[in-house]
Design a protein around this motif. Structure first.
Motif, PDB file in Angstrom:
ATOM      1  N   GLY A 107      18.053 121.766  28.255  1.00 33.58           N
ATOM      2  CA  GLY A 107      19.286 120.976  28.253  1.00 33.58           C
ATOM      3  C   GLY A 107      19.218 119.748  29.140  1.00 33.58           C
ATOM      4  N   ASN A 108      18.197 119.686  29.994  1.00 33.24           N
ATOM      5  CA  ASN A 108      18.197 118.547  30.910  1.00 33.24           C
ATOM      6  C   ASN A 108      17.024 117.596  30.706  1.00 33.24           C
ATOM      7  N   GLU A 109      16.185 117.877  29.733  1.00 27.16           N
ATOM      8  CA  GLU A 109      15.080 116.953  29.496  1.00 27.16           C
ATOM      9  C   GLU A 109      15.622 115.798  28.653  1.00 27.16           C
ATOM     10  N   VAL A 110      15.792 114.656  29.300  1.00 29.02           N
ATOM     11  CA  VAL A 110      16.388 113.534  28.598  1.00 29.02           C
ATOM     12  C   VAL A 110      15.306 112.580  28.108  1.00 29.02           C
ATOM     13  N   LEU A 111      15.361 112.250  26.859  1.00 27.69           N
ATOM     14  CA  LEU A 111      14.383 111.321  26.297  1.00 27.69           C
ATOM     15  C   LEU A 111      15.136 110.206  25.585  1.00 27.69           C
ATOM     16  N   LYS A 112      14.565 109.009  25.675  1.00 24.27           N
ATOM     17  CA  LYS A 112      15.275 107.872  25.112  1.00 24.27           C
ATOM     18  C   LYS A 112      14.401 107.060  24.166  1.00 24.27           C
ATOM     19  N   PRO A 113      13.919 107.670  23.105  1.00 25.26           N
ATOM     20  CA  PRO A 113      13.026 106.929  22.208  1.00 25.26           C
ATOM     21  C   PRO A 113      13.706 105.757  21.498  1.00 25.26           C
ATOM     22  N   LEU A 114      15.027 105.854  21.284  1.00 26.50           N
ATOM     23  CA  LEU A 114      15.690 104.762  20.561  1.00 26.50           C
ATOM     24  C   LEU A 114      15.793 103.515  21.429  1.00 26.50           C
ATOM     25  N   GLY A 115      16.102 103.717  22.701  1.00 29.95           N
ATOM     26  CA  GLY A 115      16.161 102.591  23.630  1.00 29.95           C
ATOM     27  C   GLY A 115      14.787 101.964  23.769  1.00 29.95           C
ATOM     28  N   GLN A 116      13.790 102.822  23.794  1.00 29.65           N
ATOM     29  CA  GLN A 116      12.402 102.373  23.945  1.00 29.65           C
ATOM     30  C   GLN A 116      11.992 101.456  22.785  1.00 29.65           C
ATOM     31  N   ILE A 117      12.311 101.900  21.569  1.00 34.42           N
ATOM     32  CA  ILE A 117      11.878 101.098  20.413  1.00 34.42           C
ATOM     33  C   ILE A 117      12.697  99.811  20.308  1.00 34.42           C
ATOM     34  N   GLN A 118      13.939  99.879  20.748  1.00 36.30           N
ATOM     35  CA  GLN A 118      14.783  98.687  20.720  1.00 36.30           C
ATOM     36  C   GLN A 118      14.225  97.620  21.656  1.00 36.30           C
ATOM     37  N   ARG A 119      13.830  98.068  22.848  1.00 34.94           N
ATOM     38  CA  ARG A 119      13.253  97.124  23.820  1.00 34.94           C
ATOM     39  C   ARG A 119      11.928  96.574  23.295  1.00 34.94           C
ATOM     40  N   GLY A 120      11.127  97.452  22.691  1.00 33.93           N
ATOM     41  CA  GLY A 120       9.836  97.027  22.137  1.00 33.93           C
ATOM     42  C   GLY A 120      10.021  95.985  21.054  1.00 33.93           C
ATOM     43  N   GLU A 121      10.969  96.241  20.193  1.00 36.51           N
ATOM     44  CA  GLU A 121      11.221  95.321  19.072  1.00 36.51           C
ATOM     45  C   GLU A 121      11.676  93.955  19.598  1.00 36.51           C
ATOM     46  N   SER A 122      12.545  93.997  20.607  1.00 38.09           N
ATOM     47  CA  SER A 122      13.062  92.742  21.146  1.00 38.09           C
ATOM     48  C   SER A 122      11.932  91.963  21.838  1.00 38.09           C
ATOM     49  N   SER A 123      11.052  92.663  22.553  1.00 39.65           N
ATOM     50  CA  SER A 123       9.918  91.985  23.203  1.00 39.65           C
ATOM     51  C   SER A 123       8.980  91.387  22.160  1.00 39.65           C
ATOM     52  N   LEU A 124       8.749  92.129  21.081  1.00 39.58           N
ATOM     53  CA  LEU A 124       7.859  91.624  20.029  1.00 39.58           C
ATOM     54  C   LEU A 124       8.453  90.348  19.414  1.00 39.58           C
ATOM     55  N   ARG A 125       9.771  90.372  19.206  1.00 40.18           N
ATOM     56  CA  ARG A 125      10.439  89.212  18.630  1.00 40.18           C
ATOM     57  C   ARG A 125      10.245  87.980  19.533  1.00 40.18           C
ATOM     58  N   LYS A 126      10.395  88.209  20.846  1.00 36.33           N
ATOM     59  CA  LYS A 126      10.213  87.106  21.803  1.00 36.33           C
ATOM     60  C   LYS A 126       8.783  86.577  21.743  1.00 36.33           C
ATOM     61  N   LEU A 127       7.838  87.502  21.651  1.00 37.06           N
ATOM     62  CA  LEU A 127       6.426  87.107  21.633  1.00 37.06           C
ATOM     63  C   LEU A 127       6.112  86.283  20.378  1.00 37.06           C
ATOM     64  N   LEU A 128       6.648  86.734  19.243  1.00 34.72           N
ATOM     65  CA  LEU A 128       6.413  85.996  17.989  1.00 34.72           C
ATOM     66  C   LEU A 128       6.984  84.588  18.099  1.00 34.72           C
ATOM     67  N   HIS A 129       8.203  84.528  18.621  1.00 34.02           N
ATOM     68  CA  HIS A 129       8.903  83.262  18.747  1.00 34.02           C
ATOM     69  C   HIS A 129       8.088  82.301  19.618  1.00 34.02           C
ATOM     70  N   LYS A 130       7.561  82.846  20.733  1.00 33.65           N
ATOM     71  CA  LYS A 130       6.781  82.057  21.676  1.00 33.65           C
ATOM     72  C   LYS A 130       5.565  81.423  20.999  1.00 33.65           C
ATOM     73  N   HIS A 131       5.003  82.131  20.012  1.00 32.53           N
ATOM     74  CA  HIS A 131       3.806  81.626  19.344  1.00 32.53           C
ATOM     75  C   HIS A 131       4.113  81.003  17.980  1.00 32.53           C
ATOM     76  N   GLY A 132       5.373  80.757  17.744  1.00 28.04           N
ATOM     77  CA  GLY A 132       5.761  80.037  16.538  1.00 28.04           C
ATOM     78  C   GLY A 132       5.752  80.850  15.254  1.00 28.04           C
ATOM     79  N   PHE A 133       5.886  82.151  15.364  1.00 30.37           N
ATOM     80  CA  PHE A 133       5.978  82.986  14.159  1.00 30.37           C
ATOM     81  C   PHE A 133       7.419  83.461  13.995  1.00 30.37           C
ATOM     82  N   ASN A 134       7.781  83.643  12.742  1.00 33.28           N
ATOM     83  CA  ASN A 134       9.146  84.084  12.505  1.00 33.28           C
ATOM     84  C   ASN A 134       9.192  85.068  11.338  1.00 33.28           C
TER      85      ASN A 134
END
Ligand SMILES: [Zn+2]
Length: 301
Positions: A107-134
């Motif tokens: 009951g106390n093992e907390v896992l946050k895979p959805l937050g993790q993937i959301q942050r990953g996706e947002s970082s990837l988007r920033k990286l693509l943008h930085k290199h001119g991909f969309n």
């Protein structure tokens, strides 16, 4: 054939080797077991993505950095869009509440895979943008273990449950796609940006002298090895390996545990133990590595 393959991380290798050759703390053992489980789950997912027939580029295990944020992608598939997969090898019963996952047992093992993937996706988007991909990005958490159940699972979250994986992959494969040079350029860029030395490693402290010496079985990790002619045999599980392969495995182990060490015949002889003849070890090293220096100063690269 993936565009970028997955390999066992040095962290996982070092923890596995040191687990065999010294007493690890309970925390380190638990951490090793989690790492192993995670890796096994990713490899299970690789077996599915390898079967894809559609036009796509598969990049396994990327560690990237954008604006001082380091993020990891378990699997990225470049089709018309980019498909980001976070693979989780959770096992047993969990329940979902307030965007978090709890183990049903404790009951106390907390896992946050959805937050993790959301942050990953947002970082990837920033990286693509930085290199001119969309490119559009989709992101999903894949629960690969067939013995995983999520109670109170929300319907509208990017979750692929174990029972949905086959259907998802079939559907994914059927969706037509066309790759162009931009897709390939992006794949090349991501591979070139991949960080090979993870800043997150958590390995125990060890030194050469404190580690138990001897050749170990590649299957059961036992030290009970014997050499019979060209074969090295495990007395515990019966696994057989060519002596040459066993010696080379020892060398790889030494190089992973001690990246700056100079490999010499004496050292490999001491590490292997089971191969009695130094000459034999020297021959194996001569055949597989480049020798630098002469006599007692010689080492292998
Ligand atoms: Zn064995």
């Amino acid at each position: 054939m993936p565009f970028k393959s997955r390999i066992k991380s040095d962290e996982l290798k070092i923890l596995s080797y040191s687990n065999t050759r010294m007493d690890l703390l309970e925390d380190d053992k638990q951490y090793l077991s989690n790492l192993k489980k995670g890796f096994e789950g990713e490899v299970m997912f690789d077996l599915l993505t390898e079967k894809l027939q559609c036009n796509c580029l598969i990049l396994n295990d990327l560690l990237l950095k954008v604006n001082n944020t380091t993020f990891q992608i378990d699997t990225l598939i470049i089709k018309d869009a980019l498909h980001f997969f976070e693979v989780k090898n959770f096992q047993g019963d969990y329940y979902y509440e307030d965007k978090e996952f709890y183990s049903n047992k404790s009951g106390n093992e907390v896992l946050k895979p959805l937050g993790q993937i959301q942050r990953g996706e947002s970082s990837l988007r920033k990286l693509l943008h930085k290199h001119g991909f969309n490119f559009p990005i989709t992101a999903n958490v894949v629960f690969i273990n067939p013995e995983f159940t999520l109670y109170q699972a929300p319907k509208n979250k990017p979750i692929i449950h174990p029972t949905q994986i086959n259907g998802f992959m079939k559907n994914f494969d059927r969706t037509p796609s066309k790759l162009n040079s931009r897709h390939r350029k992006l794949a090349e860029l991501l591979v070139s940006l991949h960080i090979t030395k993870s800043p997150f490693t958590q390995v125990p402290t060890y030194d050469y002298h404190s580690l138990k010496k001897g050749n170990t079985c590649s299957v059961c990790h036992s030290f009970s090895m014997t050499v019979e002619g060209r074969i090295c045999r495990c007395l515990k599980c019966g696994h057989e390996e060519l002596v040459e392969a066993a010696v080379l495995r020892c060398v790889e182990e030494l190089r992973t545990l001690f990246p700056n060490i100079k490999i010499t015949t004496n050292m490999v002889h001491e590490w292997c133990r089971v191969v009695e003849s130094k000459k034999r070890i020297g021959r194996i090293l001569d055949n597989n590595y480049k020798i630098v220096g002469v006599h007692q100063w010689a080492f292998y690269e």
